[in-house]
Design a protein around this motif. Sequence first.
Motif, PDB file in Angstrom:
ATOM      1  N   ALA A 385      64.541  63.461  68.811  1.00 20.96           N
ATOM      2  CA  ALA A 385      65.770  64.553  68.218  1.00 20.96           C
ATOM      3  C   ALA A 385      66.406  63.980  67.388  1.00 20.96           C
ATOM      4  N   GLY A 386      65.804  63.150  66.332  1.00 17.26           N
ATOM      5  CA  GLY A 386      66.463  62.827  64.988  1.00 17.26           C
ATOM      6  C   GLY A 386      66.763  63.883  64.031  1.00 17.26           C
ATOM      7  N   PRO A 387      67.140  63.491  62.816  1.00 17.00           N
ATOM      8  CA  PRO A 387      67.431  64.638  61.667  1.00 17.00           C
ATOM      9  C   PRO A 387      66.312  65.527  61.804  1.00 17.00           C
ATOM     10  N   ASN A 388      66.680  66.686  61.492  1.00 15.87           N
ATOM     11  CA  ASN A 388      65.603  67.760  61.104  1.00 15.87           C
ATOM     12  C   ASN A 388      64.512  68.076  62.096  1.00 15.87           C
ATOM     13  N   SER A 389      64.778  67.774  63.652  1.00 16.63           N
ATOM     14  CA  SER A 389      63.693  67.788  64.492  1.00 16.63           C
ATOM     15  C   SER A 389      64.201  68.808  65.558  1.00 16.63           C
ATOM     16  N   PHE A 390      65.399  69.669  65.464  1.00 15.47           N
ATOM     17  CA  PHE A 390      65.887  70.673  66.427  1.00 15.47           C
ATOM     18  C   PHE A 390      65.144  72.139  65.813  1.00 15.47           C
ATOM     19  N   THR A 391      64.430  72.348  66.944  1.00 15.09           N
ATOM     20  CA  THR A 391      63.942  73.811  66.853  1.00 15.09           C
ATOM     21  C   THR A 391      65.046  74.896  67.229  1.00 15.09           C
ATOM     22  N   PRO A 392      65.400  75.792  66.364  1.00 13.82           N
ATOM     23  CA  PRO A 392      66.386  77.085  66.830  1.00 13.82           C
ATOM     24  C   PRO A 392      65.509  78.250  67.231  1.00 13.82           C
ATOM     25  N   ALA A 393      64.179  78.062  67.351  1.00 17.09           N
ATOM     26  CA  ALA A 393      63.258  79.203  67.558  1.00 17.09           C
ATOM     27  C   ALA A 393      62.237  78.911  68.856  1.00 17.09           C
ATOM     28  N   ASN A 394      62.335  77.789  69.413  1.00 12.85           N
ATOM     29  CA  ASN A 394      61.554  77.547  70.466  1.00 12.85           C
ATOM     30  C   ASN A 394      62.226  76.762  71.571  1.00 12.85           C
ATOM     31  N   SER A 395      61.437  75.736  72.150  1.00  9.34           N
ATOM     32  CA  SER A 395      62.006  74.806  73.155  1.00  9.34           C
ATOM     33  C   SER A 395      61.932  73.345  72.672  1.00  9.34           C
ATOM     34  N   ASN A 396      62.925  72.907  72.567  1.00  7.19           N
ATOM     35  CA  ASN A 396      63.203  71.375  72.121  1.00  7.19           C
ATOM     36  C   ASN A 396      62.560  70.534  72.989  1.00  7.19           C
ATOM     37  N   PRO A 397      62.486  70.720  74.387  1.00 10.97           N
ATOM     38  CA  PRO A 397      61.479  69.734  74.961  1.00 10.97           C
ATOM     39  C   PRO A 397      60.183  69.670  74.621  1.00 10.97           C
ATOM     40  N   SER A 398      59.524  70.687  73.978  1.00  9.75           N
ATOM     41  CA  SER A 398      58.317  70.737  73.405  1.00  9.75           C
ATOM     42  C   SER A 398      58.259  69.987  72.324  1.00  9.75           C
ATOM     43  N   ILE A 399      59.248  69.865  71.185  1.00  6.45           N
ATOM     44  CA  ILE A 399      59.306  69.150  70.142  1.00  6.45           C
ATOM     45  C   ILE A 399      59.354  67.604  70.474  1.00  6.45           C
ATOM     46  N   LYS A 400      60.278  67.368  71.564  1.00 10.38           N
ATOM     47  CA  LYS A 400      60.534  65.875  72.087  1.00 10.38           C
ATOM     48  C   LYS A 400      58.998  65.600  72.755  1.00 10.38           C
ATOM     49  N   ALA A 401      58.259  66.121  73.445  1.00  6.10           N
ATOM     50  CA  ALA A 401      57.142  65.951  73.943  1.00  6.10           C
ATOM     51  C   ALA A 401      56.239  65.244  72.742  1.00  6.10           C
ATOM     52  N   ARG A 402      56.162  66.130  71.811  1.00  5.19           N
ATOM     53  CA  ARG A 402      55.223  65.497  70.770  1.00  5.19           C
ATOM     54  C   ARG A 402      55.924  64.334  69.874  1.00  5.19           C
ATOM     55  N   GLN A 403      57.093  64.329  69.900  1.00  2.99           N
ATOM     56  CA  GLN A 403      57.499  63.085  69.383  1.00  2.99           C
ATOM     57  C   GLN A 403      57.233  61.708  70.277  1.00  2.99           C
ATOM     58  N   THR A 404      57.669  62.037  71.437  1.00  2.00           N
ATOM     59  CA  THR A 404      57.070  60.768  72.266  1.00  2.00           C
ATOM     60  C   THR A 404      55.719  60.557  72.262  1.00  2.00           C
ATOM     61  N   ARG A 405      55.002  61.298  72.287  1.00  2.00           N
ATOM     62  CA  ARG A 405      53.357  61.013  72.081  1.00  2.00           C
ATOM     63  C   ARG A 405      53.063  60.096  70.887  1.00  2.00           C
ATOM     64  N   TYR A 406      53.858  60.492  69.817  1.00  2.00           N
ATOM     65  CA  TYR A 406      53.599  59.959  68.554  1.00  2.00           C
ATOM     66  C   TYR A 406      54.297  58.557  68.593  1.00  2.00           C
ATOM     67  N   ILE A 407      55.175  58.345  69.197  1.00  2.00           N
ATOM     68  CA  ILE A 407      56.071  57.002  69.401  1.00  2.00           C
ATOM     69  C   ILE A 407      55.086  55.967  70.105  1.00  2.00           C
ATOM     70  N   ARG A 408      54.329  56.606  71.016  1.00  2.00           N
ATOM     71  CA  ARG A 408      53.465  55.819  71.814  1.00  2.00           C
ATOM     72  C   ARG A 408      52.275  55.589  71.093  1.00  2.00           C
ATOM     73  N   ALA A 409      51.865  56.181  70.269  1.00  2.00           N
ATOM     74  CA  ALA A 409      50.617  56.017  69.306  1.00  2.00           C
ATOM     75  C   ALA A 409      51.227  54.620  68.267  1.00  2.00           C
TER      76      ALA A 409
END
Length: 500
Positions: A385-409
Amino acid sequence: MSGHRYRVVVVGAGFGGLTMGAELLDAGIEDFLILEEGAEVGGVWRENTYPGCSCDVPSHLYSFDFDRWRDRLLRFPDQATILDYLRSVTDRTGLRRHLRVDTAISAARYDDATGTWTLTSTRGERIDAEAVVWAIGQLHRPALPDIAGAEEFRGHTLHTARWDHSADLTGHVAVVGTGSSATQLVPELARTAASVTVYQRSAPWILPKPAARFGPLARAALRIPGLHSLYRAALSCGADLVMAPIMRRGWSAQPAEWVARAHLRRQVPDPVLRARLTPHYRIGEKRILVDSAYYPALGLPNVHLVTDPIDRVGPDGIHTADGTHRPADTIVWATGFRASAFFEGITVQGRNGADLHEVWARAGRPEAFFGLAVPGGFPDMFLIAGPNSFTPANSNPSIKARQTRYIRACLEYGAEVGGPVEIEPAAMAEFRRWLDARLADSVWSGGVPTWFTRADGQITNPWPGTVREFGRRLARHHPSRVFRRTGVRTPPLANSTRAH
């Protein structure tokens, strides 16, 4: 306190931090620690306890990917129920044993010689880590307006994010602000207060909110195996198809605006009041609210809407620019958060002493690659949830899930190459060019003041696309293509002890 060096330290135990912890467990990484400055997990759902607090995203969507909400009764649970969900997930998944509460971090420093991070708490504790993930969110620093005389007020003052449940709210209550927290709070205050005066700077766009509880047909349908997942997918797809396009110039926001205007007409029969509640900016410039109780509350005899600007606060009330003084026993600041003040109060020094705040100052704004990695000297440091990764139109836990999977990679790639990894400046520059073009073409460019932007007009918080697009674009950038190894990491000290 120093000793054991953790493979990963996660700072923050809200949705983002807990999702990161679950991702680490799934990757077989057990040597990690989740630090939380509060006394329990929860993030904003622990901090915000004002009356009426709830989520305006259905919880089947606003929930973890790895432990989804499957209640057949509640569509929109309140704050206490969401917090209980977060606690129960922490216990069910085994994350509790990795959690240390009441630990606020004030500084982090990278050691070039060892390739590791040392985090320092506000109590002076030192915690060493090979990688650090900041899951400190955007909505946790209450914003108070700079209004003359506010310190002279002799009554009680509250911020919605720092609620005092012992406060007497039976007298004359002033609510400053008309965002999400205010729209949820005002109907509750109207039940007990002698009067509620709402001070509005600009009217919000509001879409109707369905009932908090499912009806009998929906409850019966949700007994069917697989329907919970299908409902979640439909909600996400609907948000991406209907809500996200509103954020783009040239895309039609007319359907959503029609629904919002019809909702206003239906709930506010008084044409004078309705005119004062009609927004005078494009839908989407500010966060769109979803609510069905606020408009009816404004029609109650003990609730009053004030649209004249506040001039100053006096010892016993609020003075507006038209010269009117309105008495108040309590002032509630429903004025949101300093969302664009990323890492406020935290010093972060990376490779060769690079200071995060200075790096961002030179860039002219806070920025990170898909909101999760910062170039310029910060190896194995990641953001959720850093800069420019807040979604005003959907679910933020969904954005965070994609970020954490990438961090794992990224962590797995670092293990493969045998050292700390850092985002390539060229990859950040390419992302910046794309992001700037999209933001310039967004509804926020040149729009009204909002927490999405800084005072200088820089758009620092929202993601200008769909959640699906976020995941699709991020997947194109495998860590091996956009990250590089920076130095080596010395082995951990023998006979070290865990610093719990």
